[in-house]
Motif scaffolding. Structure first.
Motif, PDB file in Angstrom:
ATOM      1  N   UNK A  25       4.879   7.926  -7.692  1.00  0.00           N
ATOM      2  CA  UNK A  25       4.960   7.525  -6.286  1.00  0.00           C
ATOM      3  C   UNK A  25       5.269   8.734  -5.409  1.00  0.00           C
ATOM      4  N   UNK A  26       6.226   9.543  -5.855  1.00  0.00           N
ATOM      5  CA  UNK A  26       6.566  10.756  -5.110  1.00  0.00           C
ATOM      6  C   UNK A  26       5.331  11.619  -4.905  1.00  0.00           C
ATOM      7  N   UNK A  42       8.151   6.410 -10.809  1.00  0.00           N
ATOM      8  CA  UNK A  42       8.797   6.869  -9.579  1.00  0.00           C
ATOM      9  C   UNK A  42       8.306   8.262  -9.183  1.00  0.00           C
ATOM     10  N   UNK A  82      -3.575   9.269   3.627  1.00  0.00           N
ATOM     11  CA  UNK A  82      -3.191   7.912   4.022  1.00  0.00           C
ATOM     12  C   UNK A  82      -2.690   7.119   2.820  1.00  0.00           C
ATOM     13  N   UNK A  83      -1.510   6.572   2.926  1.00  0.00           N
ATOM     14  CA  UNK A  83      -0.915   5.773   1.848  1.00  0.00           C
ATOM     15  C   UNK A  83       0.170   4.922   2.468  1.00  0.00           C
ATOM     16  N   UNK A  92       1.258   0.051  -2.502  1.00  0.00           N
ATOM     17  CA  UNK A  92       0.952   0.904  -3.647  1.00  0.00           C
ATOM     18  C   UNK A  92       1.226   0.190  -4.975  1.00  0.00           C
ATOM     19  N   UNK A 136       4.584  -1.854  -3.770  1.00  0.00           N
ATOM     20  CA  UNK A 136       5.771  -1.131  -3.317  1.00  0.00           C
ATOM     21  C   UNK A 136       7.049  -1.399  -4.067  1.00  0.00           C
ATOM     22  N   UNK A 137       6.976  -2.075  -5.206  1.00  0.00           N
ATOM     23  CA  UNK A 137       8.209  -2.301  -5.972  1.00  0.00           C
ATOM     24  C   UNK A 137       7.849  -2.552  -7.428  1.00  0.00           C
ATOM     25  N   UNK A 138       8.824  -2.328  -8.289  1.00  0.00           N
ATOM     26  CA  UNK A 138       8.618  -2.568  -9.705  1.00  0.00           C
ATOM     27  C   UNK A 138       8.302  -4.052  -9.928  1.00  0.00           C
ATOM     28  N   UNK A 197       2.142  10.826  -5.072  1.00  0.00           N
ATOM     29  CA  UNK A 197       1.188  10.190  -4.145  1.00  0.00           C
ATOM     30  C   UNK A 197       1.615  10.491  -2.714  1.00  0.00           C
ATOM     31  N   UNK A 198       2.887  10.332  -2.458  1.00  0.00           N
ATOM     32  CA  UNK A 198       3.375  10.515  -1.095  1.00  0.00           C
ATOM     33  C   UNK A 198       3.286  11.943  -0.613  1.00  0.00           C
ATOM     34  N   UNK A 250       7.135  13.200   3.003  1.00  0.00           N
ATOM     35  CA  UNK A 250       6.493  12.381   1.981  1.00  0.00           C
ATOM     36  C   UNK A 250       6.092  11.029   2.570  1.00  0.00           C
ATOM     37  N   UNK A 252      11.064   3.084  -3.331  1.00  0.00           N
ATOM     38  CA  UNK A 252      10.067   2.205  -3.941  1.00  0.00           C
ATOM     39  C   UNK A 252      10.772   0.972  -4.499  1.00  0.00           C
ATOM     40  N   UNK A 259       3.362   2.926   1.299  1.00  0.00           N
ATOM     41  CA  UNK A 259       4.270   2.710   0.183  1.00  0.00           C
ATOM     42  C   UNK A 259       4.285   1.249  -0.262  1.00  0.00           C
ATOM     43  N   UNK A 260       4.252   0.334   0.691  1.00  0.00           N
ATOM     44  CA  UNK A 260       4.421  -1.072   0.340  1.00  0.00           C
ATOM     45  C   UNK A 260       3.127  -1.740  -0.112  1.00  0.00           C
ATOM     46  N   UNK A 297      14.162   7.194  -8.892  1.00  0.00           N
ATOM     47  CA  UNK A 297      13.284   6.443  -8.004  1.00  0.00           C
ATOM     48  C   UNK A 297      12.877   5.142  -8.686  1.00  0.00           C
ATOM     49  N   UNK A 355       4.252  -1.323 -11.340  1.00  0.00           N
ATOM     50  CA  UNK A 355       4.747  -1.509  -9.982  1.00  0.00           C
ATOM     51  C   UNK A 355       3.585  -1.986  -9.132  1.00  0.00           C
TER      52      UNK A 355
END
Lengths: 412, 412
Positions: B331-332, B328, B340-341, B346, B359-361, B334-335, A56, A88, B343-344, A123, B356
């Protein structure tokens, strides 16, 4: 969540101590109440380690931590929490991993890079790592060689039964043991099945040899299973060798090494497949374990893609839940895989009975054994593409109301 | 199957006659009892035709027939049956198509290659085409210009409401009409959504221009929708132009042709998207219509693959069914798309509220409007990848107990 134990559950095997491994578990109250949710696994100084992680693209912070730590090839401790995946979570997530590893390293008197961390659960919520860190001294004081079952239980989330497997192997005529525990139930798809798996051996094997055997073993086990096609952000398989067993030294030369490790590699593959199938047996809502054998494809990878298209088809999985040997939906799923396939060369069988051959139903095939087979707990589907020699086997489970119940309720 | 009408259903629009098209329907008793199950659509001599068909590698016999017939570029008749898909039926299936086309051609006094056939329903059972052929003379005698609603009803299978759409457009200042009917509910995934769709216009447009516009329109409509990721063996979209309207002749030169057909192409796209969304609104068990907008991806195709990974994720779809804005799981998904992605980089939003970012809430984001939005019938998910300019929109529905009910019962 109070969920009945899967009807496909298997009993936990006897798990004797494995030289160089001690385990403990505790209730840190990170998410769950009234159950253990953190596990510590300590291994002897000098232990080597290998790891395989999720594909992932949005992995959790513990995955980043473990990938970096793996470069050293050495492990002293594994710390796992259940209930919060630390995914995340940005800088807070990275800080949580570092703080946990630092605290564990002080207890084990090792470098933080020899501490591996894994998290599973929801998550996107910040992991309250203070609770985790506060539990570490107690966990360290509690470490015991016979706490395997408690460890297997402490890493569970939506799992309905604990999962473990153990095998004996020999290296150069001397006995060694391989023991693993795993958790996983939903968000299970290849590369890898959504799960955590920790395998230990008392053999003394260099890290690079461990890594090669683990990668091959995962490809033939966890990467051949799927519950729901959803690939977790936290998948982790670690293999740790404590080197406490007495056996001839593993030679450096590739061929001699492979010969000496052949039996070990076979036993490792057995353990990994056993654990992978236990995860599928605990697939969320699963009522039936399904094995799909594809033969006659253009190549082995093509056969695997076809088998996974069938295994991930909601229409195939709901038909199996309905005990309907609906080979029409199987044909659909073969066709949607996009792999080389000739409708008029295709054959489909269920439970050892061919129902369709060369692109059409077999007139008057014997339905009775098929109907009986579909009512059982284990369903076998055979698909012959009729084009080449490629073959693959994958495992999945059916798609039932139970899956909707578990995943359609608020923030499971 | 007695299923309640989808809560997402829309009312059938008024469908005025379209010059050069007559329709009829009848109950041939091929599978269903007490309802119409065969539809005839006759078009004026000289009508041109375009078609787009399933990408499934195991297509039904009618798909083979239509692909071959399309080479002529002319149509006089479309014959559709519901209840049996004539898929994986070998020589019997090919014979059924030929016999149906021959009999219909005699009635229309045309070549069999100007008859298009389509079948939808169960896979793998031989189509009793004698019943279909026997119904043709009555259907032919019943042809009427105002039988659109009956035709839309006659092609339904697990659909809970009939689907149609109509638009006016202009070509060179003269008015033309576009009217389409569709069916589809499950086994819906891009390339194409599992469905049958028949669109007619009274414009006079060469077959190759029709084909180009249809292919583009399907890409932006049916191929942007998914119910369950399962790609049918029978997907068919036909576009027939009867040439009965009075409008300036379409020029042969590409640029002048495109200019004159611009308004028509826009109206055609509207009809196709309207029908595609009606199919999603009738997704098996659907309780919510879900729109997923992806921005900031590396490219438009990458954005579409990410959007479809989210739209097809069982865990995202069950979360929506549970009215849980579980970003969450988004995000899973998407991954897991493999695109190309970072996480930080997104960001994820629901119902117009970013939950979010980077990369974080977002601490303290306003949950109240999100909770309210999730309780509605239409859910909007926004995903910004934060990498580039690629964007895409896809539509899906939630995954509910209703889907299991419909597909887990014997041989639906």
């Amino acid at each position: 969540m109070a969920t009945a134990v899967s009807p496909l559950a298997v009993a936990l095997p006897d798990l004797p101590p494995l030289a160089g491994v001690r385990l403990s578990s505790a209730a840190a109250g990170i998410r769950y109440q009234g159950r253990t949710d953190v596990v510590m696994m300590e291994v002897a100084p000098g232990s080597t380690v290998a790891g395989v992680f999720t594909s992932n693209k949005c992995p959790g912070a513990p995955i980043d931590w473990c990938r970096a730590a793996l470069a050293g090839g050495r492990a002293r401790m594994v710390v796992v929490n259940a209930g919060n995946a630390n995914v995340f979570t940005g800088k807070a997530g990275r800080d949580a991993c570092a703080a946990t590893a630092d605290a564990a390293a002080q207890l084990a008197r090792c470098e933080p890079q020899q501490v591996f961390v894994a998290s599973t659960g929801v998550i996107g919520e910040v992991l309250p790592h203070q609770k985790l860190v506060a539990a570490l001294p107690g966990l360290h004081a509690d470490l015991r060689a016979d706490s395997w079952e408690a460890a297997a239980r402490g890493i569970m989330t939506t799992d309905t039964f604990p999962k473990a497997s153990t095998r004996l192997a020999q290296i150069g005529g001397a006995p060694v043991r391989i023991t693993g525990i795993a958790k996983g139930s939903g968000m299970i798809a290849p590369d890898m099945a959504t799960m955590l798996c920790f395998v230990f051996t008392d053999a003394k094997i260099p890290a690079e040899a461990l890594q090669a055997m683990l990668a091959a073993g995962v490809e033939g086990s966890f990467n051949c299973t799927t519950v729901d096609s959803d690939t977790s952000t936290s998948d982790t398989v670690l293999l740790v060798a404590t080197g406490q067993a007495q056996h001839p030294e593993i030679p450096a030369a590739a061929e001699a090494r492979a010969t000496m490790l052949a039996d070990f590699a076979g036993a490792l593959n057995d353990v990994l497949l056993d654990l992978a199938l236990q995860v599928i047996r605990d697939g969320e809502g699963a009522q039936k374990l399904v094995r799909i054998d594809v033969t006659g494809a253009a190549s082995d990878p093509s056969a695997k893609r076809i088998a996974l298209a069938v295994a991930n088809s909601p229409l195939v999985k709901t038909a199996i839940a309905g005990e309907d040997a609906n080979w029409g939906r199987i044909v659909m799923a073969v066709g949607k895989a996009g792999e080389p396939a000739d409708r008029d060369a295709l054959s489909v069988g269920v439970g050892g009975v061919w129902m369709a051959r060369n692109g059409a139903v077999i007139p008057g095939y014997d339905e009775a054994p098929v109907v009986a087979h579909m009512k059982g707990r284990e369903v076998g589907i055979a698909i012959d593409i009729g084009l080449g020699q490629g073959k693959a086997t994958v495992w999945t489970c059916d798609l039932t109301h139970g899956y909707i119940d578990i995943n359609g309720s608020y923030r499971s």
